[in-house]
Design an enzyme around this catalytic site. Structure first.
Site, PDB file in Angstrom:
ATOM      1  N   HIS A 104       1.027  -0.957  -0.236  1.00 43.11           N
ATOM      2  CA  HIS A 104       0.036  -0.071  -0.012  1.00 43.11           C
ATOM      3  C   HIS A 104       0.850   1.324   0.085  1.00 43.11           C
ATOM      4  CE1 HIS A 104      -2.144  -2.901   2.203  1.00 43.11           C
ATOM      5  NE2 HIS A 104      -3.333  -2.394   1.931  1.00 43.11           N
ATOM      6  N   ASP A 107       2.429   1.878   3.359  1.00 43.66           N
ATOM      7  CA  ASP A 107       3.529   1.186   3.915  1.00 43.66           C
ATOM      8  C   ASP A 107       4.549   1.483   3.711  1.00 43.66           C
ATOM      9  OD1 ASP A 107       0.994  -0.747   4.366  1.00 43.66           O
ATOM     10  OD2 ASP A 107       1.469  -1.914   2.437  1.00 43.66           O
ATOM     11  N   ASP A 299      -4.430 -14.006  -2.667  1.00 45.50           N
ATOM     12  CA  ASP A 299      -3.895 -13.310  -1.197  1.00 45.50           C
ATOM     13  C   ASP A 299      -3.756 -14.576  -0.418  1.00 45.50           C
ATOM     14  OD1 ASP A 299      -3.095 -10.915  -1.869  1.00 45.50           O
ATOM     15  OD2 ASP A 299      -4.554  -9.938  -0.216  1.00 45.50           O
ATOM     16  N   ASP A 310     -10.422 -12.084  10.364  1.00 42.95           N
ATOM     17  CA  ASP A 310      -9.274 -12.137   9.546  1.00 42.95           C
ATOM     18  C   ASP A 310      -8.058 -12.408  10.134  1.00 42.95           C
ATOM     19  OD1 ASP A 310      -8.378 -12.318   6.915  1.00 42.95           O
ATOM     20  OD2 ASP A 310      -8.360 -10.167   6.619  1.00 42.95           O
ATOM     21  N   ASP A 312      -5.145 -13.823   9.243  1.00 48.11           N
ATOM     22  CA  ASP A 312      -4.177 -13.835   8.159  1.00 48.11           C
ATOM     23  C   ASP A 312      -3.193 -14.652   8.517  1.00 48.11           C
ATOM     24  OD1 ASP A 312      -5.500 -12.054   6.606  1.00 48.11           O
ATOM     25  OD2 ASP A 312      -4.561 -10.389   7.466  1.00 48.11           O
ATOM     26  N   ASP A 342      -0.452 -12.602   2.288  1.00 46.31           N
ATOM     27  CA  ASP A 342      -1.196 -11.663   2.970  1.00 46.31           C
ATOM     28  C   ASP A 342      -1.330 -12.311   4.402  1.00 46.31           C
ATOM     29  OD1 ASP A 342      -2.638  -9.687   4.041  1.00 46.31           O
ATOM     30  OD2 ASP A 342      -3.851  -9.475   2.472  1.00 46.31           O
TER      31      ASP A 342
HETATM   32  C1  XLS Z   1      -7.265  -6.848   4.344  1.00 53.37           C
HETATM   33  C2  XLS Z   1      -6.915  -7.021   2.974  1.00 53.37           C
HETATM   34  C3  XLS Z   1      -5.711  -6.162   2.603  1.00 53.37           C
HETATM   35  C4  XLS Z   1      -5.653  -6.215   1.289  1.00 53.37           C
HETATM   36  C5  XLS Z   1      -4.865  -4.936   0.621  1.00 53.37           C
HETATM   37  O1  XLS Z   1      -8.189  -7.699   5.135  1.00 53.37           O
HETATM   38  O2  XLS Z   1      -6.522  -8.471   2.873  1.00 53.37           O
HETATM   39  O3  XLS Z   1      -4.496  -6.670   3.253  1.00 53.37           O
HETATM   40  O4  XLS Z   1      -4.942  -7.356   0.803  1.00 53.37           O
HETATM   41  O5  XLS Z   1      -5.581  -3.691   1.003  1.00 53.37           O
HETATM   42 NI    NI Z   2      -5.554  -9.356   1.065  1.00 51.64          NI
HETATM   43 NI    NI Z   3      -7.395  -9.764   4.626  1.00 51.53          NI
END
Ligand code: XLS
Ligand code: NI
Ligand code: NI
Length: 441
Positions: A104, A107, A299, A310, A312, A342
């Site tokens: 982003h 970032d 992702d 989420d 991740d 991600d």
């Molecule tokens: C958030 C998203 C973000 C996108 C990019 O949940 O996964 O990280 O991949 O903005």
């Molecule tokens: Ni994402």
């Molecule tokens: Ni996400």
């Protein structure tokens, strides 16, 4: 690799040592140089590192502050810290053998007091990134704009009820497209984190969706103006941080894009944990996108069955990724997309080696899934089952149904004459056992 200074002096370029290795800092399945069907695994899998998690994530959560500190952080000059951090990131990309990264705008460079200052900061860091890309051969998979962290976006960006926020977001995406083009980004992603609502009591849903579509049309127009040829991607997510996000899942994303005549400009960036948050499997989302010819990129992560958000996490579930990979390979792959991690470290995983373990596990999981899926497809047993299951549509009146040559009246005549259709087993258990044979042979 730059020889002068190292940010990870104790960690070598991660080697491929094969399934027999017990070295935690080696790949067991991902052999970047192994050529399969005339293409290296590196080029098949197009792994990418997510800048936000791996180089901006510090282990914060809603209940606690940062746990992770890196030695390159902390300089009071934010732009110079951003450049040093980027050098660390590129050393990491090389050592983990990932050919791509994603970011982003916010970032990679600090937000300034004004938009003009933020743009200057971004320009300074982007020049550095361009140089590092050239030196290392690492490419940008996609760029995006952070339209969710700053308080100005608390009620959305393109869907904000205040047109001046819409304008600010437009300016930010315009700049993010400029820098993505400058860095040779192969795609551009829209994840609408706050493009949704908290309550319908204060929301005009129709106007917000119209505005979002208008915003995306403006992005398409601007990309044409500057000659940005990368693929636009929408990343669906049902909710979090909003109660409801407008691009809830791939199916609603397709409906949205078609309604507003945007479908020819967009494909989907599908995230595993977003699929499960929407109540779908990862494979389901891939199949829905592929069926519309709109599978763009992945992702790569996974959620936790017991946590409803989420999380991740790094992907380690071979079965889920194999099923996904079967659908991806059948769809012809992901083109200019890639597998972008991600994924973030768990809050107590504070060591720098943890960052390597997380990615090694993710890359090995996908590489293994890729190999198993290829074997399944090449042996063709699962595919043959599908061919047989639908074979009544391959000739006779079945074929006429598919060719739209027959209607209710003709079918009624056929059904009145015929016997009761003979039930045919769906054989789910047989197929599940077959899949397990491939997974655990
Ligand atoms: C958030 C998203 C973000 C996108 C990019 O949940 O996964 O990280 O991949 O903005
Ligand atoms: Ni994402
Ligand atoms: Ni996400």
């Amino acid at each position: 690799m730059k020889k002068n200074k190292s940010f990870f002096p104790k960690i070598p370029v991660i080697p491929y040592e094969g399934p027999g290795s017990d070295n935690p800092l080696a790949f067991k399945h991902y052999n970047p140089d192994e050529v399969i069907d005339g293409k290296s695994m590196k080029d098949h899998l197009r792994f990418s590192i997510a800048y936000w998690h791996s180089f901006r994530g510090a282990g914060t959560d809603p209940f606690g502050s940062a746990t992770i500190s890196r030695k390159w952080e902390g300089n009071s000059d934010l732009v110079s810290t951003a450049k040093t951090r980027m050098e660390a990131a590129f050393e990491f990309f090389q050592k983990i053998q990932a050919p791509f990264y994603c970011f982003h705008d916010r970032d990679i460079a600090p937000e300034g007091k004004t938009l003009a200052q933020s743009n200057r900061n971004l320009d300074a860091v982007v020049a550095h990134a361009k140089q590092l890309q050239k030196e290392t051969g690492i490419h940008l998979l996609w760029g995006t704009a952070n339209l969710f962290s700053n308080p100005r976006y608390m009620c959305g960006a393109a869907t904000n009820p205040d047109a001046s926020v819409f304008a600010y977001a437009a300016a930010q995406v315009k700049k993010a497209l400029d820098v993505t083009k400058k860095l040779g980004g192969e795609n551009y992603v829209f994840w609408g984190g706050r493009e949704g609502y908290e309550t319908l009591l204060n929301t005009n849903l129709k106007r917000e969706m119209d505005h979002l579509a208008q915003f995306l049309h403006m992005a398409v127009d601007y990309a044409k103006q500057i000659g940005f040829k990368g693929q636009f991607l929408i990343e669906p997510k049902p909710q979090e941080p909003t109660k409801h996000q407008y691009d809830f899942d791939v199916a609603s994303g397709i409906a949205f894009l078609r309604t507003y005549k945007l479908d020819k400009y967009f494909k989907f960036n599908i995230e595993t944990n977003h699929a499960t948050l929407a109540g779908h499997t990862f494979q389901h989302e891939i199949e829905v996108a592929a069926s519309a010819g709109m599978l763009g990129s992945i992702d790569a992560n996974q959620g936790d069955e017991l946590l409803g958000w989420d999380t991740d996490q790094f992907p380690t579930d071979v079965k889920t990724m194999t099923l996904a990979m079967i659908s991806i390979l059948k769809a012809g792959g992901i083109g200019t997309g890639g597998f972008n991690f991600d994924a973030k470290l768990r809050r107590p995983s504070i060591g720098i080696e943890d960052l390597f373990y997380g990615h090694i596990g993710g890359m090995d999981t996908y590489a293994l899934a890729f190999k198993i899926a290829r074997k399944i497809l090449s042996e063709g047993k699962l595919d043959q089952f599908l061919v047989d299951r639908y074979s009544s549509y391959d000739n006779g009146f079945g074929k006429e149904i598919e060719k739209k040559k027959i209607g209710f009246k003709e079918l009624e005549k056929i059904a009145l004459k015929a016997r009761e259709p003979k039930p045919i087993s769906g054989r789910q258990e047989y197929l599940e056992n077959l899949l397990n044979q491939y997974l655990y042979d």
